[in-house]
Design an enzyme around this catalytic site. Structure first.
Site, PDB file in Angstrom:
ATOM      1  CB  CYS A  48      -0.932   0.003   1.205  1.00 17.16           C
ATOM      2  SG  CYS A  48      -2.095  -1.382   1.226  1.00 17.16           S
ATOM      3  NE  ARG A 124      -3.263  -4.483  -3.098  1.00 16.39           N
ATOM      4  CZ  ARG A 124      -2.647  -4.008  -2.014  1.00 16.39           C
ATOM      5  NH1 ARG A 124      -2.502  -2.702  -1.882  1.00 16.39           N
ATOM      6  NH2 ARG A 124      -2.192  -4.807  -1.073  1.00 16.39           N
TER       7      ARG A 124
END
Length: 235
Positions: A48, A124
């Protein structure tokens, strides 16, 4: 239980969210602009972090496309603030866009961003929304694999081409193996239209016609630069 995923072509649901930039009302906050909403599993995680750095480094490219960015995870606003402070201090990159804080998972559930097996991690995901607040694209990525931000840029540009010119973009546009940077003419609805299109456009057949020179060369080259950048980074 996780919420149902909103469909492409539907209006983005109205909501007020908390970010490190303050409270934001969606989709009105981005009215008149395209925007990319991307969720990430958690703050202070390696994949991330690389994605946020990549989005930040391409933020000006998105702005040139009249496009804004907004992140989301089930972390707290305090966590977002400390994480972006860490990114700035340790990596020298400032995160300029807002990140939604959704510690109870309310927003993530409403958008179908919570995995069925977990209520504590957002998947995601990428949502592309147009200036009218309509969802134009939804993409999901695996937990272990980061997104290609240049491809998201290319997708936004392709959607804008469809909106502006009423044309479709082929695979790998603007470097398509068959028609290069040309765009595809929508299929004919009648025999007469099919006959006219065979005369007006270049065609492989009546149902597969394309048009050259629709997108200005400078815009095509800009997209190619993004793709070349992505290719160089992969070496």
């Amino acid at each position: 239980m996780p919420g149902t995923i909103p469909l492409i072509g539907e209006k983005f649901p109205e909501m007020e969210v908390v970010t490190q930039h303050g409270k934001i009302k969606l989709p009105d906050y981005f009215k008149g602009k395209y925007w990319v909403l991307f969720s990430h599993p958690a703050d202070f995680t390696p994949v991330c972090t690389t994605e946020f750095v990549a989005f930040a480094k391409r933020y000006e490219d998105f702005k040139k496309l009249n496009t804004e960015l907004i992140g989301l995870s089930v972390d707290s606003n305090f966590s977002h603030i400390k994480w972006i402070e860490w990114i700035k201090e340790k990596l020298g990159v400032e995160i300029p866009f807002p990140i939604m804080a959704d510690p109870r998972g309310t927003v993530a559930s409403k958008l179908g961003m919570l995995h069925a097996a977990s209520s504590t991690h957002t998947v995601r995901a990428v949502f592309v929304i147009d200036p009218n607040g309509i969802i134009r694209a939804i993409i999901y990525y695996p937990l272990d694999n980061g997104r290609n931000i240049d491809e998201i840029l290319r997708l936004v540009k392709a959607i804008q081409i469809t909106d502006k010119y009423g044309r479709a973009t082929p695979a790998n546009w603007p470097n398509n193996e068959l028609i290069g940077d040309s765009v595809i003419v929508p299929p004919a609805g009648t025999v007469k239209e099919a006959e006219e299109r065979l005369k007006k456009y270049k065609c492989f057949d009546w149902w597969f016609c394309y048009e050259e020179g629709v997108v200005p060369k400078e815009e095509v080259e800009e997209v190619r630069k993004w793709l070349e950048r992505a290719a160089k980074l992969q070496k």
